[in-house]
Design a protein around this motif. Structure first.
Motif, mmCIF file in Angstrom:
data_model
loop_
_atom_site.group_PDB
_atom_site.id
_atom_site.type_symbol
_atom_site.label_atom_id
_atom_site.label_comp_id
_atom_site.label_asym_id
_atom_site.label_seq_id
_atom_site.Cartn_x
_atom_site.Cartn_y
_atom_site.Cartn_z
ATOM 1 N N VAL A 110 -0.831 6.704 -28.423
ATOM 2 C CA VAL A 110 -0.587 5.375 -28.997
ATOM 3 C C VAL A 110 0.484 4.513 -28.370
ATOM 4 C CG1 VAL A 110 0.251 3.916 -31.234
ATOM 5 C CG2 VAL A 110 -1.627 5.714 -31.449
ATOM 6 N N ILE A 111 1.673 5.176 -28.073
ATOM 7 C CA ILE A 111 2.574 4.761 -27.271
ATOM 8 C C ILE A 111 1.985 4.555 -25.752
ATOM 9 C CG2 ILE A 111 4.997 5.067 -26.424
ATOM 10 C CD1 ILE A 111 5.574 7.052 -28.727
ATOM 11 N N LEU A 112 1.550 5.259 -25.285
ATOM 12 C CA LEU A 112 0.929 5.046 -23.765
ATOM 13 C C LEU A 112 -0.059 3.956 -23.722
ATOM 14 C CD1 LEU A 112 0.553 8.527 -22.467
ATOM 15 C CD2 LEU A 112 2.619 6.787 -21.851
ATOM 16 N N LEU A 113 -0.867 3.803 -24.806
ATOM 17 C CA LEU A 113 -2.057 2.543 -25.244
ATOM 18 C C LEU A 113 -1.139 1.424 -25.181
ATOM 19 C CD1 LEU A 113 -4.890 1.900 -24.720
ATOM 20 C CD2 LEU A 113 -4.825 2.206 -27.351
ATOM 21 N N ALA A 114 -0.006 1.410 -26.239
ATOM 22 C CA ALA A 114 0.755 0.244 -26.454
ATOM 23 C C ALA A 114 1.399 -0.279 -25.056
ATOM 24 C CB ALA A 114 1.634 0.345 -27.479
ATOM 25 N N ARG A 115 2.013 0.688 -24.373
ATOM 26 C CA ARG A 115 2.546 0.129 -22.975
ATOM 27 C C ARG A 115 1.574 -0.396 -21.947
ATOM 28 N NH1 ARG A 115 7.111 4.985 -22.110
ATOM 29 N NH2 ARG A 115 8.441 4.498 -23.896
#
Length: 113
Positions: free
Chosen positions: A105-110
């Protein structure tokens, strides 16, 4: 034209259409079950914190949101692919998949931002 009749659950009774009342399904109030919500948010906050240690980030609310979303993504990965961590402890298996989901989720948001 004679009125239509329906069979009753009792074999000897016939119910006319005029006597039948069709009601909408009952609406039950959506009660908040705090015994489920509080541990879920706490577990999500912890997994979000662990994920932020791996890929960076900060903030308590951000940890909670990312952790809860990560739990959903982790469980989605388990259901779609069948992949699962096997540590011998169900809690650690779920925590590992939630952390993996939170990292995604963090990598997708970035990537989106």
């Amino acid at each position: 034209m004679p009125p239509r009749t329906r069979k009753s659950s009792k074999a000897d009774r016939v119910v006319r259409d005029e006597e039948v009342e069709v009601l909408p399904p009952q609406r039950r109030d959506l009660a908040l079950d705090w015994s489920v919500i509080v541990p879920t948010v706490a577990f999500g906050t912890i997994t979000g914190f662990v994920a932020s240690l791996v890929v960076g980030g900060g903030g308590l609310i951000r940890h909670a949101v990312v952790g809860v979303l990560g739990m959903l993504v982790g469980q989605g990965i388990v259901r779609l692919t069948g992949w699962r961590l096997k540590t011998g402890y169900a809690f650690l298996d779920d925590a590992g998949m939630a952390v993996l989901g939170a990292i995604l989720v963090i990598l997708l948001a970035r990537f989106i931002a």
